[in-house]
Design a protein around this motif. Structure first.
Motif, short mmCIF file in Angstrom:
data_model
loop_
_atom_site.label_atom_id
_atom_site.label_comp_id
_atom_site.label_asym_id
_atom_site.label_seq_id
_atom_site.Cartn_x
_atom_site.Cartn_y
_atom_site.Cartn_z
N CYS A 31 0.82 -1.23 0.00
CA CYS A 31 0.00 0.00 0.00
C CYS A 31 0.85 1.28 0.00
O CYS A 31 0.34 2.36 -0.23
CB CYS A 31 -0.95 0.01 1.19
SG CYS A 31 -0.14 0.26 2.80
N CYS B 11 1.39 -4.48 8.64
CA CYS B 11 0.85 -3.22 8.13
C CYS B 11 -0.66 -3.24 8.35
O CYS B 11 -1.29 -4.30 8.20
CB CYS B 11 1.18 -3.07 6.64
SG CYS B 11 0.44 -1.58 5.90
N GLN C 284 2.36 2.78 2.48
CA GLN C 284 2.29 3.60 3.68
C GLN C 284 3.44 3.28 4.65
O GLN C 284 3.90 2.15 4.72
CB GLN C 284 0.96 3.38 4.39
CG GLN C 284 -0.25 3.82 3.59
CD GLN C 284 -0.19 5.30 3.22
OE1 GLN C 284 -0.03 6.16 4.07
NE2 GLN C 284 -0.31 5.58 1.92
N GLU D 158 10.78 8.33 3.34
CA GLU D 158 9.55 8.69 2.64
C GLU D 158 9.82 9.73 1.55
O GLU D 158 9.21 9.69 0.48
CB GLU D 158 8.51 9.22 3.64
CG GLU D 158 7.89 8.13 4.51
CD GLU D 158 6.83 8.66 5.43
OE1 GLU D 158 5.66 8.68 5.03
OE2 GLU D 158 7.18 9.07 6.56
#
Length: 204
Positions: free
Chosen positions: A15, A37, A17, A109
């Protein structure tokens, strides 16, 4: 006296994230455990092996799971423990004190966002290491000029697919591919040491 806590972070390859959670030192040392997750499609796994712990990390960069064994002492006490993806050289998991882990995850990120932006733009001028990619493509050209590229199926016709941190040689006849790393000086050295390149070929 509050129990010592360790912060763990990784990015889910399914995903996309960031997954960050805290575990007590006791929880990590007591036995096998997982950090799933919230999407339910990936998880970080800890497996205790006496004085060591094997960590299995799902990797966003190469879509494979990486396994790394580290001493329990480092796992439970080191300020920041970083596990990296061998293919990209980028960090894929951080374990340690809360502050350093959050800082490392922010940088990770940012790197992931840049990578996604590059993919959206399909900009071939942006690579993980532009200098190495240029040298790798130049070396490939030299090997090809000597007739050093062929496929195990017998064909000498092939195409080149340039990626973010690697180059694929794809046989025009059977479709088999040979992936060559193009991200680090070691990748370039490995290619320079080869006189010929053989695409593995597809079995019938």
């Amino acid at each position: 006296m509050p129990e010592e806590k360790r912060t763990i972070g990784y990015i889910c390859p399914v995903c996309g994230q960031a997954v960050i959670a805290s575990r007590t030192a006791f929880q990590l040392a007591a036995g096998d455990s997982t950090l799933p997750c919230p999407c339910g499609k990936s998880e970080l796994a800890f497996r205790q092996l006496g004085d060591r712990c094997e960590v299995t990390v799902p990797c966003l960069f190469c879509a494979r799971d990486h396994r790394a064994a580290c001493a329990n002492d480092a796992l439970l006490r080191q300020k920041l423990l970083a596990l990296s993806c061998p293919a990209s050289g980028l960090g894929c998991c951080y374990i340690g004190e809360e502050g350093p882990v959050f800082q490392a995850m922010e940088k990770l990120e940012t790197a992931v966002d840049k990578l996604r932006l590059d993919d959206q733009m399909e900009n071939r001028g942006v690579f993980l290491n532009e200098a190495v990619m240029g040298e790798v493509l130049g070396e490939l050209k030299d090997i090809a000029a000597r007739g050093g590229v062929k496929c195990a199926c017998g064909s000498a016709d092939y195409g080149i697919k340039v990626g973010y941190s690697s180059v694929d040689l794809v046989c025009a006849q059977c479709g088999a591919a040979l992936r060559l790393g193009a991200a680090t000086p070691d990748d370039l050295d490995a290619l320079c040491a080869r006189d010929t390149l053989t695409i593995p070929g597809k079995k019938e």
